[in-house]
Design a protein around this motif. Structure first.
Motif, PDB file in Angstrom:
ATOM      1  N   SER A 136      -5.599   9.017  -7.572  1.00 37.10           N
ATOM      2  CA  SER A 136      -6.779   8.414  -8.207  1.00 37.10           C
ATOM      3  C   SER A 136      -6.526   7.026  -8.775  1.00 37.10           C
ATOM      4  O   SER A 136      -7.187   6.603  -9.727  1.00 37.10           O
ATOM      5  N   ASP A 137      -5.583   6.298  -8.191  1.00 36.76           N
ATOM      6  CA  ASP A 137      -5.303   4.926  -8.608  1.00 36.76           C
ATOM      7  C   ASP A 137      -5.989   3.968  -7.628  1.00 36.76           C
ATOM      8  O   ASP A 137      -5.397   3.520  -6.647  1.00 36.76           O
ATOM      9  N   ALA A 138      -7.257   3.696  -7.895  1.00 36.67           N
ATOM     10  CA  ALA A 138      -8.067   2.883  -6.989  1.00 36.67           C
ATOM     11  C   ALA A 138      -7.527   1.458  -6.841  1.00 36.67           C
ATOM     12  O   ALA A 138      -7.550   0.896  -5.741  1.00 36.67           O
ATOM     13  N   VAL A 139      -7.036   0.889  -7.915  1.00 34.08           N
ATOM     14  CA  VAL A 139      -6.549  -0.495  -7.880  1.00 34.08           C
ATOM     15  C   VAL A 139      -5.344  -0.620  -6.954  1.00 34.08           C
ATOM     16  O   VAL A 139      -5.317  -1.474  -6.065  1.00 34.08           O
ATOM     17  N   ALA A 140      -4.348   0.230  -7.144  1.00 36.35           N
ATOM     18  CA  ALA A 140      -3.154   0.181  -6.291  1.00 36.35           C
ATOM     19  C   ALA A 140      -3.506   0.547  -4.854  1.00 36.35           C
ATOM     20  O   ALA A 140      -3.022  -0.080  -3.908  1.00 36.35           O
ATOM     21  N   ALA A 141      -4.367   1.550  -4.677  1.00 37.13           N
ATOM     22  CA  ALA A 141      -4.762   1.972  -3.323  1.00 37.13           C
ATOM     23  C   ALA A 141      -5.404   0.817  -2.576  1.00 37.13           C
ATOM     24  O   ALA A 141      -5.107   0.577  -1.398  1.00 37.13           O
ATOM     25  N   LEU A 142      -6.276   0.092  -3.248  1.00 46.04           N
ATOM     26  CA  LEU A 142      -6.958  -1.033  -2.618  1.00 46.04           C
ATOM     27  C   LEU A 142      -5.978  -2.167  -2.317  1.00 46.04           C
ATOM     28  O   LEU A 142      -5.995  -2.748  -1.229  1.00 46.04           O
ATOM     29  N   GLU A 143      -5.110  -2.457  -3.263  1.00 45.57           N
ATOM     30  CA  GLU A 143      -4.135  -3.539  -3.082  1.00 45.57           C
ATOM     31  C   GLU A 143      -3.238  -3.266  -1.866  1.00 45.57           C
ATOM     32  O   GLU A 143      -3.049  -4.136  -1.018  1.00 45.57           O
ATOM     33  N   TYR A 144      -2.696  -2.058  -1.778  1.00 44.56           N
ATOM     34  CA  TYR A 144      -1.840  -1.714  -0.638  1.00 44.56           C
ATOM     35  C   TYR A 144      -2.618  -1.728   0.675  1.00 44.56           C
ATOM     36  O   TYR A 144      -2.118  -2.200   1.698  1.00 44.56           O
ATOM     37  N   ALA A 145      -3.848  -1.209   0.643  1.00 47.39           N
ATOM     38  CA  ALA A 145      -4.658  -1.182   1.865  1.00 47.39           C
ATOM     39  C   ALA A 145      -4.965  -2.593   2.353  1.00 47.39           C
ATOM     40  O   ALA A 145      -4.886  -2.876   3.558  1.00 47.39           O
ATOM     41  N   LEU A 146      -5.295  -3.486   1.432  1.00 46.82           N
ATOM     42  CA  LEU A 146      -5.589  -4.873   1.806  1.00 46.82           C
ATOM     43  C   LEU A 146      -4.356  -5.562   2.402  1.00 46.82           C
ATOM     44  O   LEU A 146      -4.452  -6.263   3.407  1.00 46.82           O
ATOM     45  N   GLN A 147      -3.208  -5.328   1.791  1.00 46.55           N
ATOM     46  CA  GLN A 147      -1.965  -5.920   2.313  1.00 46.55           C
ATOM     47  C   GLN A 147      -1.652  -5.354   3.701  1.00 46.55           C
ATOM     48  O   GLN A 147      -1.273  -6.099   4.606  1.00 46.55           O
ATOM     49  N   GLY A 148      -1.800  -4.051   3.857  1.00 43.97           N
ATOM     50  CA  GLY A 148      -1.561  -3.421   5.151  1.00 43.97           C
ATOM     51  C   GLY A 148      -2.520  -3.923   6.210  1.00 43.97           C
ATOM     52  O   GLY A 148      -2.126  -4.178   7.356  1.00 43.97           O
ATOM     53  N   TYR A 149      -3.770  -4.088   5.821  1.00 45.35           N
ATOM     54  CA  TYR A 149      -4.793  -4.591   6.744  1.00 45.35           C
ATOM     55  C   TYR A 149      -4.448  -6.000   7.230  1.00 45.35           C
ATOM     56  O   TYR A 149      -4.494  -6.283   8.434  1.00 45.35           O
ATOM     57  N   GLU A 150      -4.104  -6.875   6.296  1.00 49.67           N
ATOM     58  CA  GLU A 150      -3.765  -8.258   6.668  1.00 49.67           C
ATOM     59  C   GLU A 150      -2.555  -8.299   7.592  1.00 49.67           C
ATOM     60  O   GLU A 150      -2.531  -9.065   8.555  1.00 49.67           O
ATOM     61  N   LEU A 151      -1.562  -7.490   7.298  1.00 50.21           N
ATOM     62  CA  LEU A 151      -0.374  -7.452   8.143  1.00 50.21           C
ATOM     63  C   LEU A 151      -0.709  -6.913   9.541  1.00 50.21           C
ATOM     64  O   LEU A 151      -0.242  -7.453  10.543  1.00 50.21           O
TER      65      LEU A 151
END
Length: 191
Positions: free
Chosen positions: A18-33
């Motif tokens: 339930s850590d939306a901030v970290a989940a979003l941050e990692y997903a965005l980084q993964g998406y860009e990569l």
């Protein structure tokens, strides 16, 4: 490639906690990569996790767009089973905003996939799909909700049976809200 999928997995783990901030941050980084290296399936996974993170943050418009973008990638890659996860996310939004038309459309789409593969092979969290589908069918007072719940519970029990330790079994069910909800719904239906 490894770094992209590590970020995507970290996103999924953070969302489960339930850590939306970290989940979003990692997903965005993964998406860009994934975009940088041309890994389209990875883009789909990252978008799915973005959708989950936005749902946690109750940013429904952004969640909707992430799930739609994920669905578009899955369809372009002919990854029918994997599209079920994005459809389940969209189904959850339909339930949340009480959009009956979308609810029916998404439910039919997931049922169509389930008819061919009851385990949603290849998906990260098939029980999450099952739970969204169960909720939709129950809301629509569709008698198939009971069968879907039984299928979900059977799959959950199959997954739990892989653990030897009782504490590990308990933690597995309790670590994801949809797993816990399936177990509770099945217990309620048995009473």
């Amino acid at each position: 490639y490894q770094e992209a999928y590590t970020l995507i997995n970290l996103s999924a783990s953070a969302a489960t906690q339930s850590d939306a901030v970290a989940a979003l941050e990692y997903a965005l980084q993964g998406y860009e990569l994934c975009r940088k290296i041309g890994e389209h399936s990875g883009e789909g996974w990252a978008l799915l996790n973005m959708g989950h993170a936005y749902m946690l943050a109750e940013e429904l418009d952004r969640a909707f767009q992430a799930y739609e973008d994920c669905l578009e990638i899955r369809e372009s890659l002919n990854q029918v089973n994997l599209s079920a996860e994005a459809l389940a996310g969209l189904l959850q939004i339909s339930l949340y905003v009480d959009d009956e038309t979308s609810l029916i459309q998404r439910t039919i789409a997931i049922l169509s996939i389930m008819e061919k593969d009851k385990e949603f092979t290849g998906t990260e969290e098939p029980l999450r799909i099952y739970y969204a589908l169960y909720q939709a069918l129950k809301k629509m007072k569709d008698p198939r909700s009971g069968t879907v719940l039984q299928n979900a519970h059977h799959l959950l029990e199959t997954q739990v049976s892989k653990f030897k330790d009782e504490n590990a079994k308990f933690l597995y069910v309790e670590s994801a809200p949809w797993r816990r909800a399936i177990r509770l719904a099945m217990q309620a239906s048995s009473n």
